[in-house]
Every structure is written in structure tokens, then in C-alpha cells.
Design a protein around this motif. Sequence first.
Motif, PDB file in Angstrom:
ATOM      1  N   TRP A 659       0.732  -0.943  -0.124  1.00  0.00           N
ATOM      2  CA  TRP A 659       0.193   0.099  -0.043  1.00  0.00           C
ATOM      3  C   TRP A 659       0.503   1.523   0.450  1.00  0.00           C
ATOM      4  N   ILE A 660       1.977   1.438   0.812  1.00  0.00           N
ATOM      5  CA  ILE A 660       3.089   2.633   0.735  1.00  0.00           C
ATOM      6  C   ILE A 660       3.502   2.440  -0.534  1.00  0.00           C
ATOM      7  N   ALA A 661       4.064   0.966  -1.030  1.00  0.00           N
ATOM      8  CA  ALA A 661       4.794   1.470  -2.475  1.00  0.00           C
ATOM      9  C   ALA A 661       3.761   1.985  -3.981  1.00  0.00           C
ATOM     10  N   THR A 662       2.761   2.147  -3.463  1.00  0.00           N
ATOM     11  CA  THR A 662       1.375   2.385  -4.274  1.00  0.00           C
ATOM     12  C   THR A 662       1.390   3.943  -4.315  1.00  0.00           C
ATOM     13  N   MET A 663       1.785   4.444  -2.710  1.00  0.00           N
ATOM     14  CA  MET A 663       1.039   5.702  -2.398  1.00  0.00           C
ATOM     15  C   MET A 663       2.414   6.632  -3.377  1.00  0.00           C
ATOM     16  N   LEU A 664       3.815   5.853  -2.654  1.00  0.00           N
ATOM     17  CA  LEU A 664       4.727   6.918  -3.419  1.00  0.00           C
ATOM     18  C   LEU A 664       4.590   6.997  -4.785  1.00  0.00           C
ATOM     19  N   ALA A 665       4.356   5.367  -5.393  1.00  0.00           N
ATOM     20  CA  ALA A 665       3.966   5.373  -6.862  1.00  0.00           C
ATOM     21  C   ALA A 665       3.470   6.366  -7.842  1.00  0.00           C
ATOM     22  N   PHE A 666       2.343   6.334  -7.090  1.00  0.00           N
ATOM     23  CA  PHE A 666       1.260   7.771  -7.718  1.00  0.00           C
ATOM     24  C   PHE A 666       2.085   8.801  -7.700  1.00  0.00           C
ATOM     25  N   CYS A 667       2.305   8.772  -6.255  1.00  0.00           N
ATOM     26  CA  CYS A 667       3.208  10.603  -6.112  1.00  0.00           C
ATOM     27  C   CYS A 667       3.927  10.190  -6.754  1.00  0.00           C
ATOM     28  N   GLY A 668       4.974   9.481  -7.045  1.00  0.00           N
ATOM     29  CA  GLY A 668       6.325   9.499  -9.142  1.00  0.00           C
ATOM     30  C   GLY A 668       5.251   9.879  -9.805  1.00  0.00           C
ATOM     31  N   LEU A 669       4.736   9.461 -10.103  1.00  0.00           N
ATOM     32  CA  LEU A 669       3.078   9.759 -11.210  1.00  0.00           C
ATOM     33  C   LEU A 669       3.448  11.303 -11.263  1.00  0.00           C
ATOM     34  N   GLY A 670       2.105  11.339 -10.296  1.00  0.00           N
ATOM     35  CA  GLY A 670       2.134  13.133 -10.406  1.00  0.00           C
ATOM     36  C   GLY A 670       3.452  13.947 -10.384  1.00  0.00           C
ATOM     37  N   LEU A 671       4.443  14.102  -9.783  1.00  0.00           N
ATOM     38  CA  LEU A 671       5.438  14.183  -9.774  1.00  0.00           C
ATOM     39  C   LEU A 671       6.034  14.561 -11.205  1.00  0.00           C
ATOM     40  N   GLY A 672       6.257  13.328 -11.703  1.00  0.00           N
ATOM     41  CA  GLY A 672       6.185  12.643 -13.759  1.00  0.00           C
ATOM     42  C   GLY A 672       6.006  14.010 -14.015  1.00  0.00           C
ATOM     43  N   VAL A 673       4.253  13.628 -13.784  1.00  0.00           N
ATOM     44  CA  VAL A 673       3.476  14.537 -14.698  1.00  0.00           C
ATOM     45  C   VAL A 673       2.994  16.134 -14.582  1.00  0.00           C
ATOM     46  N   ILE A 674       3.450  16.746 -13.453  1.00  0.00           N
ATOM     47  CA  ILE A 674       3.629  17.722 -13.048  1.00  0.00           C
ATOM     48  C   ILE A 674       5.098  18.104 -13.962  1.00  0.00           C
ATOM     49  N   VAL A 675       5.850  17.683 -14.018  1.00  0.00           N
ATOM     50  CA  VAL A 675       7.527  18.242 -14.842  1.00  0.00           C
ATOM     51  C   VAL A 675       7.425  18.136 -16.066  1.00  0.00           C
ATOM     52  N   THR A 676       6.181  17.281 -16.648  1.00  0.00           N
ATOM     53  CA  THR A 676       6.442  17.323 -18.203  1.00  0.00           C
ATOM     54  C   THR A 676       5.477  18.368 -18.906  1.00  0.00           C
ATOM     55  N   VAL A 677       4.558  18.925 -18.037  1.00  0.00           N
ATOM     56  CA  VAL A 677       3.551  19.625 -18.583  1.00  0.00           C
ATOM     57  C   VAL A 677       4.611  21.144 -18.071  1.00  0.00           C
ATOM     58  N   ALA A 678       5.036  21.166 -16.897  1.00  0.00           N
ATOM     59  CA  ALA A 678       5.960  22.435 -16.453  1.00  0.00           C
ATOM     60  C   ALA A 678       7.479  22.509 -17.837  1.00  0.00           C
ATOM     61  N   ARG A 679       8.034  21.314 -18.522  1.00  0.00           N
ATOM     62  CA  ARG A 679       8.784  21.397 -19.580  1.00  0.00           C
ATOM     63  C   ARG A 679       7.737  22.226 -20.639  1.00  0.00           C
ATOM     64  N   ALA A 680       7.005  21.079 -21.180  1.00  0.00           N
ATOM     65  CA  ALA A 680       6.076  21.532 -22.261  1.00  0.00           C
ATOM     66  C   ALA A 680       5.704  23.015 -22.177  1.00  0.00           C
ATOM     67  N   MET A 681       5.357  24.009 -21.274  1.00  0.00           N
ATOM     68  CA  MET A 681       4.611  24.825 -20.710  1.00  0.00           C
ATOM     69  C   MET A 681       6.408  25.995 -21.209  1.00  0.00           C
ATOM     70  N   LEU A 682       6.957  25.681 -21.122  1.00  0.00           N
ATOM     71  CA  LEU A 682       8.242  26.647 -21.278  1.00  0.00           C
ATOM     72  C   LEU A 682       8.946  26.201 -22.193  1.00  0.00           C
TER      73      LEU A 682
END
Lengths: 682, 169
Positions: A659-682
Motif C-alpha cells: 500500500w505504501i509503495a503504491t502511494m509512493l508510486a502515485f506520488c512519483g506519477l504525479g511528480l512526473g506529470v507536473i515536471v512534463t507539463v512544466a517543461r512543455a509550458m516552458l
Amino acid sequence: MAEENAKQAVAATEIPGGGVLVADRYVVLPEQRLSHFDRPEAAACQVEDRQNPSSRLFALLSHPAVPIRADLLNGLIRRYCPNIVSPLCHATVAVEGGRERRLAVINEAPGGISLAQALTESDEPFSRADIASAILPPIVDALEHLQERGLSHRSIHPGNMFFTGPEQSSIVLGECYSSPPARHLPHAYEPLETAAAESSARGEDTVAADLYNLGVSILALVTGEQPGAAKDAKSLFDAKITHGSYIALVGSKRLNPAVATLLMGLLADDPKRRWGFNTLRRWCDGFFDGSKKPNAPRRAMRAYVFNGKDYFHPLLLAAAFREFPAEARSDLMTGRLEKWLRNTLSEKQSADAIVAALARLEADNAANEKVDANLIARSSLALDPLGPLRYDDLTVTISGIGSALAEALADNVRDRLASLNSLLSGNLLVEWTASVAPEQSRYLPTYICNALQSAMRERGRIGAGLERCLYLLNPGLACQSPKLRHHCVTTIPELLQAMDWAAAKGETLTALFDRHVAAFIVCRQQSLEAPVMRAGRADLSTMDGKLALLQLLSSIQQSMDIGPLHGLTTAAATALQPSIDELHSKMRRDFMTARLKQLGEDGSLRDLIDGLDLDRGVRQDGEEYVVAVKHFQWLVRQVALIDSQGELRGALAAEHGYWIATMLAFCGLGLGVIVTVARAML
Amino acid sequence: MSDQAKDAGQSRKAPRLVLWLTLLTGLGLGVLLVFPAVFVIVCVGMAPSMIAVFVDPDRNLRALPCTVALNLAGVIPVVALLWQQGNSLNDATELLHDVFIWALMYTGVALSMFLLWVVPVIVKAILETVARHARWRLERARERMLKEWGEGIAEDAKGPARKSAAGSS
């Protein structure tokens, strides 16, 4: 009586270097003996008077096992009696280097020697003039004083009469309280009423018996011989009954006519015909009837044949019945005796008494009493109404039962104790006291009889039985507990002090509380009966029993304002320690042990009980232990549970881990999406 | 858990899996028709997650969200890169020729594998430590009780158990 005894006792303190100071005045010196004042059961010793050094005093040291005549002693101390060695006060003093204690009675010492000593020192016996001028008047005064106060001397003989000074012009009677009445009088000195009784059970009797003793003493003084010395007790008793005391004692001796008349008057076998004080005074003044002849006891016209022997006197027959009880029973069942008494002696009352005794057989049998002993005793009383009770192997007067019991208990004579046991338990004693004259029955009033029977009904219980009877019948007797006897304990405060000393020497608390101690307390302080019985009922090996005993002792210490009892409190602490050792809680155990040690040194039994509160402590300990056991069980169960849950924890860890690993994975996914969107906008 | 119960659990999960696969296949066909290049990149990048579904369905059902999330976290930057370069099949092929692109897509999967291995171990270590401490506290309390009430309490504590054992026998 016990309270009276306690009031009359005075303070005694030991003096460094020897001696005991009594009443802040008299110095008793137990080591300095005065053997010429010794009594058969009391040693005499020197006394110094600090207020009046010239006074001549001596002290009698009584043995604690001897039942002294406490009422007489206290009466003589309270009120002076002329011409008798005066006791001044009494106290318990240490003797033999403090190892033992004795009752010391301080007396004024007579100025001269005893008449017995005078007889041996002089070739000439006493004359009629000596009797009339020097001997008889003071004795008559003394006995008259005693009679007015309802007392009797019962120890009159030449060895106990003393000259008041070297001039030998007057005499005083010696002491009479240090042993039971007439215990040490030779058998010749006893009147018929008490002659058959055992020496330890002759009893108080009246001044008439003293006058008889006086008559025999005068006979000894005027003849210079011991009367009746040539005969044994039985043959002298037989002779007195057959021929009368005068003939039996004087025999063929030639006496001054005046003296012979005096002796005829004093040795009359019927107490009512014995001379009184006025007659004696008239005799001293020279007025007397010289034509008087000695009276012989009444003789039957026809003999009664018993056991192959002829009997003409009922008193002799009574003695024979006592000697041959089995034959007496058979003889009584024939009914011959009743006819002999009724027809030959015209003794209707005695004959009726025999019939009544035979009628009581069935009732005695039903009451589980000694049937034969009762029958013989009742028959003997019918034949000799003024004589002693002949019961089994006992021959006792009413007032002599106490001293007989004291002697039997001191010597531990089992047969006599068994006889006393059944006598005091049964109804015979009550019947007997109801049938005798008031001057005899006053020594054993109904309330004492009832108390005796009550004590014997509960004989199995501590504080009852023969021991209680002993102290009821002997109010002045010291406590006879084997462990305290040598302390001469006569009062309850002294008892606690003696217990304290004994405890300080290593005696255990429970060993000190025996049947004698319990009976002594109950008899000397009626209000303590309930706590004594409570302690007696309890098992003294248990904590409850020990606490009940301590409650009793502490209430005595408190109510009688007795000082610190360090020995007893230490012994109590030792006795209670095992109960504390049995406590479950170590903390409570350590606390109570320390408290016990502290309280044990204080000397107050009340503080020990209240301060320790052992009863409550034990109860609380028990309750808390039950809770602790349950808690311990819970702890054990919890440990076992943790030990058994290893696999469960593994499964739980995997579940939570994914359960904790899954939570961490979703956190990573969220972080990845944010970083990608940020790069695209820049 | 018994084998029968396991079988019953699997038989309940099977229709749901088929439903998901059907939905994903439908979505994939839709993406293939609209964005063929994205479809290629996603198929290649998400291959470990798809394999995980089919290799050990029981394990991956619990581990799948973690694997898919981190796999997706690695694929999304590549899809964004593809989109920036023109979103054609040539661009997709070019990207797939770059080893760093492969590394980027599969690092997420590796990280998920690592997390799925290490986190349960850490959690188990924590639970064991807590249990050991609790046991130590209980043991200490038991020793204190033995010291206060004596060894007899241990015997007396066994009493009811003995009694019940005796009663049952």
C-alpha cells in the motif's frame, strides 16, 4: 476479695546492695533469717523500720503455692486486733537474688520466746496461776475480737503463743494467715467437727474450734507433754468419740481441779456446750463450778454391725463407711441403718436423710454422677451432720475445699483431682451447703456454688474448669501458672509484669497464656471474662488467636494504667512475625516488619495492635493478591500472544508495504506529470 | 487460507480483469486509429506492466497499481517529447532508437520493483521492533510482579488453567 488484696498491697522497691523497701518505710532483708519466727509454710526474715529504728519487726515470706488466708490478713491489717501478732502491711518482694518473688507480710515481733520454747527451757510446766493471769486473759480478748469480726484464729498451740517480753507476764498469739486454717495443728488439737478432715481441708470454722485448740494447748502447758502424742490420728479420733475429748486427751493424768474444770469446759465435744468468753473470764477470776463432770458422746444402746464390727456411735460408722465404701453400699441397700437410727438412736432426721440418699440413686445415675460416692457422702453426712464431707478419697469441710484443691493441683494428684472434679461438677455440693448451719455455709454462698458449677460445666475451655474453681475458692492465692508461679502474682497488674519478665527471658506469648493465667484473670476481674473466653476459644497458633490474646492483654494494660511492657511487646512482635512473613506483598511485608520492630520496642501493646493493624493488612494483602494474580495471568497471555503473532506481523507488513509503495508510486506519477507539463509550458 | 477459498477469490477477480482488458484494448484501438505514433510508444513503454499482468496475475493485482503508476511516470515524458517532435511514426521510431528513451521508460518500472521489495521489509522491521518493545515492557512488568509477590504468584497464576484442564479432562 481480690480488689481488697490489691488495695492492701503496698509498693516495694529493691535497694541497691540488698533489701527491699516496702511502703517507703520498712526495709525487708530476705537474706537475714529469723528462724525462731519461721512458720511451717513461711520463712521469717529481718525487717528494719526507717521511721522508728527501735521497733522490732519481722517479715514472713509466704510460698506462692500456699493459699494464705487473705481475708483474715487484710482484716487484721485494716483493723488492729489486740494480743495477736499484728501484720502491718504486705508486698511482693524479690528473694534469692531476684530469681523468685514472695509475698512478704511485715509483722510486729513479739518481745519474748514462744510458750513451747519456754516449756522446753524450764523444768516446771505452767501453773494454774500462770494460765489464769498471763495466758488466758489476753487470748480471750484476742478471740473475742476475732469473733466480733466473724473471724477465727485456727492456729493456736504453744508453739504459736509468745511472751510479750522477758518478764513473761503476758502473751500474744502468733500469726494465723500464712497457711490454710489448722493445717499444721497436731491431730489432737482438732475438735470432733473437723478432726476427721484432711489436714489441708479443715477449714475456717468458728471461734468454738479456737477454744477447743486453746483447751488442748493449756493441757500441753500444764502437763508439759504433747497431748495425744502416744496415739495415731485414727485411734485418737476413735477415743474422742467413744470417751469424749477430755478423757481421750487427759486420760489418767492428775490435774489441778480448777484446770480440770477449765479443760472440761474447753474440750466439750458439743460446740454449743463449750465454754464461752464470759465463763473463761469468770474462771480467771476464780469463779467456776468444780463439780462439773466431762460429757461423753451419746452411745447407742444396741450396736450396729457393719463389716463384722460393732458400732455404737454414728460418727465412727461414718468413718467406717468412708473406709469401706463397697461394703457400705451393700449394707445401705439392706435398709438396716435407717431402722437402727430411727429405733435405737431415735435420730429421725438422720434416718430420713438415709432414705433420701437411697432415693437419689436413680437420679444420680441419670445425671451421670458418681453414684456410690454420692451415696456414701450423703449417708456419712446423715450420720455426722457437723463433720466433713466424705466423698471418694476426699474428706473436706466446706471452707476447706479451696485449700484441698490448691494442694491437689500443686502436687498434681490425679485421683484427688478426679474426685474434686466430680464433686465440684455435681449437685452434692449445693445440697450440702444448703443443709449446713449458716456459720458454715457463709464460706460457700450460693453464688459461689453456681459459679463453681458453671466453671465445671465448661471445664474443657480455657479459663474454666478446676483452675477457675481454684481461684474462686482461694481469693488470696497467687497465680499457679507453672511459668509464673515463682513470681508470686496476686493481682492482675502483677500478672502482666510477671508475664513481661518471663517474656523478656524468652518465653513465648502463647505459652504464657495457659489455663491458670486465664482462670486467674477471670476470677480477679470479672469484667474481663468475655475477652478471656474469646482468646481461650481461639486457636493461639493462628494470627486471629494471637490478636485476640493481644487485645486482652492490651485492654488490661490500658485500663489498669500499667507502664511499658517491653518484654511482652517484643514477644508479641515475635509471635506476629510469622503472620507478616506469610503476606504475599514484599513491599507490605518489609513495611510491616519495620513497623513491628519499631512498635515492639515501645512497650505499649495497644500501640502495637493499632499501629500495625495486621488484621486489615492481611485482608488487603489477600484482596490485592487476587487482583495481582489476574494481572499476572494477563501479562503471561500478552507475552504469549506477541510470541505467536510473528506470521501475522509478516502478512501485515506485506499488506501495508504494498500500500505504501503504491502511494509512493502515485506520488512519483504525479511528480512526473507536473515536471512534463512544466517543461512543455516552458 | 485454503485452496478452495483462493480459487473462489480468483474466479471472482477474473471477470473484472477481462472487463479492464476489454476497456484497455478498446482504448488502445481508439488511440491507434487517432495517434498511431503515441500508440507505438505506449505499447513499447508500457510493455513491463502488461507482462506483469499476465505473468503472475495474483501478485500483480496488488503490485499492479504501483508498477503501472511508475511505468506511466516514465512513459509520459517520452509521449510529451514525441508530441513536441511532430507525433509521427518516424519520430516515434527515432525516439525508440535512443537508448536513454528506453532507460527513461523502464527506470520507473525498476523503481516500482525496488519499492515493492524494500517497503514491506521496512514495515515488517518496524512492526517487529514495536512488538519486541511491547514484549520487553510486559516481561519487565512480570518480573516486577514476581519480585513484589514472590514466585508463588506464577504457580497461582497457573491455577485456573490447571483447573480448567482438569475439568475438561
